[in-house]
Scaffold this active site. Structure first.
Site, PDB file in Angstrom:
ATOM      1  N   THR A 152      74.794  50.674  -4.516  1.00 45.54           N
ATOM      2  CA  THR A 152      73.457  50.818  -3.924  1.00 45.54           C
ATOM      3  C   THR A 152      73.631  51.040  -2.432  1.00 45.54           C
ATOM      4  OG1 THR A 152      73.335  48.464  -3.509  1.00 45.54           O
ATOM      5  CG2 THR A 152      72.453  49.237  -5.608  1.00 45.54           C
ATOM      6  N   LYS A 211      52.408  43.936   7.752  1.00 41.22           N
ATOM      7  CA  LYS A 211      51.337  42.944   7.634  1.00 41.22           C
ATOM      8  C   LYS A 211      50.673  42.786   9.001  1.00 41.22           C
ATOM      9  CE  LYS A 211      50.052  39.289   4.709  1.00 41.22           C
ATOM     10  NZ  LYS A 211      50.434  38.211   3.815  1.00 41.22           N
ATOM     11  N   GLU A 252      70.091  52.072  -9.505  1.00 43.19           N
ATOM     12  CA  GLU A 252      70.019  51.125 -10.623  1.00 43.19           C
ATOM     13  C   GLU A 252      69.389  51.736 -11.869  1.00 43.19           C
ATOM     14  OE1 GLU A 252      69.198  50.513  -7.492  1.00 43.19           O
ATOM     15  OE2 GLU A 252      69.529  48.424  -6.919  1.00 43.19           O
ATOM     16  N   TRP A 269      47.669  44.088   4.487  1.00 43.49           N
ATOM     17  CA  TRP A 269      48.817  44.972   4.280  1.00 43.49           C
ATOM     18  C   TRP A 269      48.503  46.417   4.657  1.00 43.49           C
ATOM     19  CZ3 TRP A 269      53.252  42.715   3.654  1.00 43.49           C
ATOM     20  CH2 TRP A 269      53.334  41.485   3.016  1.00 43.49           C
TER      21      TRP A 269
END
Ligand code: AMP
Length: 537
Positions: free
Chosen positions: A181, A435, A327, A440
Site C-alpha cells: 500500500t 472539520k 487491497e 464536515w
C-alpha cells in the site's frame, strides 16, 4: 444430494498460459525501449521465456511462496516475470520505483524478497538502496552483457535456463503476487494476491459492463506494472487474448499518443494526471494525432473531474472511470451508464460518468455510517466497505483487525454517498475530511468543482489549523497555461454550489501540487506547506 460432476480444475495462471501457447501464440506484445525504439514479440515467445524463467528460478532453489522482486518499467520482460515468477510457485513482488530508496528498501526487506530483477536503466536507483537489502542474486534486464560485480545478465541466464521439464503444481490458493500500500498513514503494508483472486479479477474486469476487453482489443496500460499489477490489465489482456502495448519508461503525453496512434490502441489506462497531460497535448495540436474514434481511456486511482470526461468527449474519446485500491486488486467500482439511467439528461449522464460507479460482480460494496447502510439519496455519506474474492482479508504478516468490520467487510477509509441508481460517489478520504466549527467539509467535491473552471488545470483542497473553527479549507490551484483567474472569480464559481462555510478561505496559486508515487494529491505534504496560514507556525 449428489456432488457436482464437473472436473476440479484449479484457477491458476497455467490456465491462461496454456491458451497463450496454443490459441494466442501469434498475438503481439509490443513495447518502447529506453532508446525509444519499438520492440515486438508475441504471447508465444513471452510464455516460452516465462516457463524458462520459472525452471531457472526452481533450479536456483526458489520454492513455493518465496518472494521474487522486480524493479522495472512496463515492457515485455516485466510481462515475462508476471508469468514466470508465479509459474515457479514464487510470489511476484513489484517494487515501486517512484518511492524513496529507503522506502523501497524497507518494503523489500519487509517482504523478504530473495531475488531482484532490475532494469539496466534503473541501476542508478538500485545503487541507492542496494546495501540495505540482502538480495541473494540480482538479474539485470536490458544490460546487453554489460553487468558488473556479482550481478547476473538476465538474457544470458534465461538463455541457459532449462527449456524442458516440469513446472511445479500450483493450487488456486497459492500466492501469485504482492504489492505494498502507499502508506500515506503509517508504514506501507503488503497485500498478497492468489492465483484464484487474480484470475477471477481478470475475468470480471474483462466483462462488457466492466472494462469490456476482448480479443479484438489492443490494450495499453500506462498505469505502471508496479501499481497493483497495472490494475490487473496484463493478466486480463492475456486472458482475453488482446494485443498488449507497453510504454517502457516514456510516459510523456506525446510518447503515449504516438504509441496509441501507431499501434492502433483501442483501450488505454492511467491516472487522471496522465489524461490531463494528454488532453492538453491534443488541445495544443488537434491535427497531430489521428486517433480512432471509440478509443477508450480507463481512468482511476484518483477522482476524475467531470470536466475531463466532457473534454475527452469533445475530442471524440471516451473516459471510463473506475475505482479501486491495492487491497482490492484493484477493480471494485466502474462507472458505466446502465440501462436504468437511459432516460436522464446529458448533464446527469456526465455527472454519473464522473462518479466512481457501480460495483462489479462479486464485489459487495456497502456505504455505511453510524446509522447503518446509507439511504440512496445522494446526500448521506458513510464509509465505503467492501467484501469479495479479490479483496484482501489481512495484510502480509499483519492481521489488522481494525481494518475490518465485525461482519467481515474491509474498511476502505473512503467516504461516499450513493444515488438512487446505485452509483457510488466518493466525497473524500476519512483522513482528508475537514472539520470546521464542528461541521464536515468534503474536499473532493470542492476540487472537482474547481477543476470545472476553464482556467484551472488542477486543484486540491486541504484543512489547515484555525484558532476559532479548528480547521478551515484552503485551495491550492494550478492554472492552465496562459490562463488568468482571480481568487474572487474562483470563489464566485463555487458559491452557487456549496454552503458558505464550505468555500475555501484562500486560493493559493502554485506551479504544481505535490503528488504521491501513484499520481494522487499528496495532501499530507500540501497541508504542511499551507498549515501556517492562520497560526503562523
Ligand atoms: P492505492 O491503494 O494506492 O491505489 O489507493 C487507493 C485509494 O485511491 C482509494 O482508497 C481512493 O481513496 C483513491 N482512489 C482510487 N480510485 C479512485 C477514484 N476513481 N476516484 C477517487 N479516488 C480514488
Amino acid at each position: 444430494m449428489p456432488a457436482g460432476t464437473m472436473m476440479n480444475v484449479p484457477l491458476t495462471l497455467t490456465r491462461v498460459t496454456e491458451r497463450c501457447k496454443t490459441e494466442l501464440a501469434h498475438v503481439e506484445v509490443v513495447h518502447r525501449e529506453p532508446d525509444r525504439s519499438i520492440s515486438r514479440t508475441t504471447y508465444g515467445q513471452v510464455i516460452a521465456r516465462a516457463e524458462a524463467m520459472a525452471r531457472g528460478l526452481s533450479a536456483l532453489g526458489i520454492k513455493k511462496g518465496d518472494r521474487v522482486a522486480t524493479l522495472m518499467w512496463n515492457h515485455a520482460a516485466h510481462l515475462t516475470a508476471y508469468f514466470g515468477v508465479p509459474l515457479s510457485g514464487a510470489v511476484l513482488h513489484t517494487l515501486n520505483l517512484r518511492l524513496h530508496p529507503d522506502e523501497i528498501a524497507f518494503i523489500a526487506n519487509d517482504a523478504g524478497d530473495r531475488l531482484l530483477f532490475v532494469d539496466h536503466v534503473l541501476l542508478p536507483l538500485f545503487e541507492k538502496f542496494r546495501a540495505q537489502v540482502p538480495f541473494e542474486k540480482v538479474f539485470v534486464v536490458g544490460a546487453n552483457g554489460k553487468v558488473t560485480g556479482t550481478d547476473v545478465d538476465y538474457e544470458a541466464w534465461l538463455a541457459g535456463a532449462p527449456k524442458e521439464g516440469p513446472l511445479p503444481d500450483l493450487a488456486e490458493e497459492d500466492a501469485l503476487g504482492m504489492c505494498y500500500t502507499s502508506g500515506t498513514t503509517g508504514k506501507p503494508k503488503g497485500v498478497v494476491y492468489t492465483h484464484r483472486s487474480t484470475l477471477l479479477h481478470a475475468i470480471v474486469t474483462a466483462m462488457p459492463d466492466s472494462l469490456c476487453l476482448s480479443r479484438a482489443d489492443t490494450i495499453l496500460p500506462v498505469v505502471p506494472m508496479f501499481h497493483v499489477n497495472a490494475w490487473g490489465l496484463p493478466y486480463a489482456a492475456a486472458l482475453v487474448g488482446a494485443k498488449q502495448v507497453h510504454p517502457g519508461p516514456h510516459l510523456d503525453a506525446a510518447s503515449i499518443l504516438d504509441l496509441i496512434e501507431s499501434e492502433n490502441v483501442t483501450i488505454a489506462a492511467g491516472v487522471p494526471t496522465i489524461w490531463l497531460g494528454i488532453r492538453d497535448a491534443l488541445d495544443a495540436a488537434p491535427e497531430k494525432w489521428k486517433l480512432k474514434p471509440g478509443l477508450r481511456m480507463v481512468v482511476g486511482g484518483a477522482a476524475v473531474p467531470e470536466k475531463l470526461v466532457r473534454d475527452f468527449d469533445r475530442l471524440g474519446l471516451t473516459l471510463i472511470h473506475a475505482w479501486g485500491m491495492t487491497e482490492t486488486s484493484p477493480v471494485g467500482l466502474v462507472s458505466r451508464l446502465t440501462p436504468d439511467v437511459a432516460g436522464v439528461d446529458e448533464d446527469t449522464r456526465f455527472k454519473l460518468r464522473a462518479k466512481q460507479g457501480v460495483p462489479v460482480p462479486f464485489v459487495d460494496v456497502r456505504v455505511r455510517n453510524e446509522q447503518g447502510d446509507v439511504p440512496r439519496d445522494e446526500k448521506t455519506s458513510g464509509e465505503v466497505l467492501v467484501r469479495g474474492p479479490w479483496i484482501t482479508g489481512s495484510y502480509f504478516g499483519i492481521e489488522a483487525k481494525d481494518r475490518f468490520t465485525d461482519d467481515g467487510y474491509f474498511r476502505t477509509g473512503d467516504v461516499a454517498n450513493v444515488d438512487r441508481f446505485g452509483y457510488v460517489q466518493l466525497v473524500d478520504r476519512i483522513a482528508d475530511l475537514i472539520k470546521s466549527g464542528g461541521e464536515w467539509i468534503a474536499t473532493v467535491q470542492l476540487e472537482n468543482a474547481l477543476m470545472g473552471h476553464p482556467a484551472v488545470r488542477e486543484a486540491a483542497v486541504v484543512g489547515v489549523p484555525h484558532p476559532k473553527w479548528s480547521e478551515r479549507p484552503i485551495a491550492a490551484v494550478v492554472k492552465r497555461e496562459g490562463a488568468v483567474v482571480s481568487e474572487e472569480e474562483l470563489r464566485a464559481h463555487l458559491a452557487p454550489h456549496f454552503a458558505k462555510f464550505w468555500l475555501p478561505d484562500a486560493f493559493v496559486f502554485m506551479d504544481a501540487i505535490p503528488r504521491t508515487s501513484a499520481g494522487k494529491f499528496k495532501k499530507t505534504e500540501l497541508r504542511e506547506m499551507l498549515r501556517a496560514h492562520y497560526t503562523g507556525t
